[in-house]
Design an enzyme around this catalytic site. Sequence first.
Site, PDB file in Angstrom:
ATOM      1  N   ASP A   1     -71.605-118.139 -39.367  1.00  0.00           N
ATOM      2  CA  ASP A   1     -73.000-118.580 -39.283  1.00  0.00           C
ATOM      3  C   ASP A   1     -73.864-117.424 -38.798  1.00  0.00           C
ATOM      4  O   ASP A   1     -73.819-117.033 -37.634  1.00  0.00           O
ATOM      5  CB  ASP A   1     -73.114-119.772 -38.325  1.00  0.00           C
TER       6      ASP A   1
ATOM      7  N   ASP B   1     -77.183-125.907 -34.712  1.00  0.00           N
ATOM      8  CA  ASP B   1     -76.046-126.804 -34.935  1.00  0.00           C
ATOM      9  C   ASP B   1     -76.430-128.263 -34.725  1.00  0.00           C
ATOM     10  O   ASP B   1     -75.857-129.159 -35.358  1.00  0.00           O
ATOM     11  CB  ASP B   1     -74.899-126.481 -33.964  1.00  0.00           C
TER      12      ASP B   1
ATOM     13  N   ASP C   1     -69.036-132.708 -34.081  1.00  0.00           N
ATOM     14  CA  ASP C   1     -69.644-132.862 -35.398  1.00  0.00           C
ATOM     15  C   ASP C   1     -71.049-133.431 -35.191  1.00  0.00           C
ATOM     16  O   ASP C   1     -71.194-134.580 -34.779  1.00  0.00           O
ATOM     17  CB  ASP C   1     -68.808-133.806 -36.257  1.00  0.00           C
TER      18      ASP C   1
END
Length: 331
Positions: free
Chosen positions: A257, A299, A314
């Site tokens: 990322d 994120d 997640d």
Amino acid sequence: MSAATGSRDQHSVGFQALLAAACLTGCGEASSPASQTQNVEAASTSSGYAKTRYPIVLVHGMAGFKSLFGVVEYFYGIPESLHSSGATVYVTEASPFNSAELRGEQVLAQVESIIARTGCGKVNLIGHSQGGLDVRYVAAVRPDLVASVTTVGTPHKGAALADFLRAHLSNGGFDETALAAMANSLGFLLGLLEGQPTLPQDALAGLDTLSSAGAAAFNQLHPAGLPSSSCGQGDASANGISYFSWSGSSLLTNIFDSSDAAMFIASRVYPEANDGLVGHCSSHFGKVIRDDYQLNHLDEVNQLLGLTALFGTDPVSLFRAQANRLKGLGL
């Protein structure tokens, strides 16, 4: 007519056009082509895990967007996942760079359109970063339209990076003017790429909103849900509205990322644990679900393109769990 009200009226027309293709059959239920799912999410699915009573409305942060070219989503994969579990989801559009009050008016116009077309009476607002301030504004000026407010990685007490920039920019000087021009140009480009080139941009107003002084002024006008202590929890509900928040406190979460490096560099100006752009105590609002997820600021909305920690939290599951939490409260 004020600038905020004029923008609100203009934006309402555009958003209503986006909704015109949908045939709404009742509160919490909608039918639309697959290509329209980021605007209107059907609730008639096999799973009811995320099927809230009121629609979920997602609001992006500074330098944000709904989707670029109709492909790259700000809330990457999140509306689709909520939809697959029964939720009705709307993703709003707001000026990438502007004050919380003006952006809040833009969001409010869209909320009013959603409620008028669904007949649901209220919505569940979820805002990321500055979007959390926008939804607080909506809840403050129209509490009758809001069932819950959830903020994700929002700097309720201001962001140290905004203070750093404010302290090092000459008021009215070349550096301030140049930075504002670049940010406003970026905002125009983002608006153009999502089909909203007329959204007004004011980077300095946005910067002031996110500064400690700007946050303090905003909080004085809209105190509901704020903690009374420096790093505590706020009221879980007030004025008939439920309040929640969560945030991350990690920085380098995925070596693939490219945005992680920027989060790491920005984090150096923060005196407390942070997600790269927001301190963990500043993110506290209402019932604090957690402030230490293994997520950085991008994120938290599953960016960049879903490149988050491989074995960490997640972010999509957090939105699903929040929808289920709201469902359990009858919201």
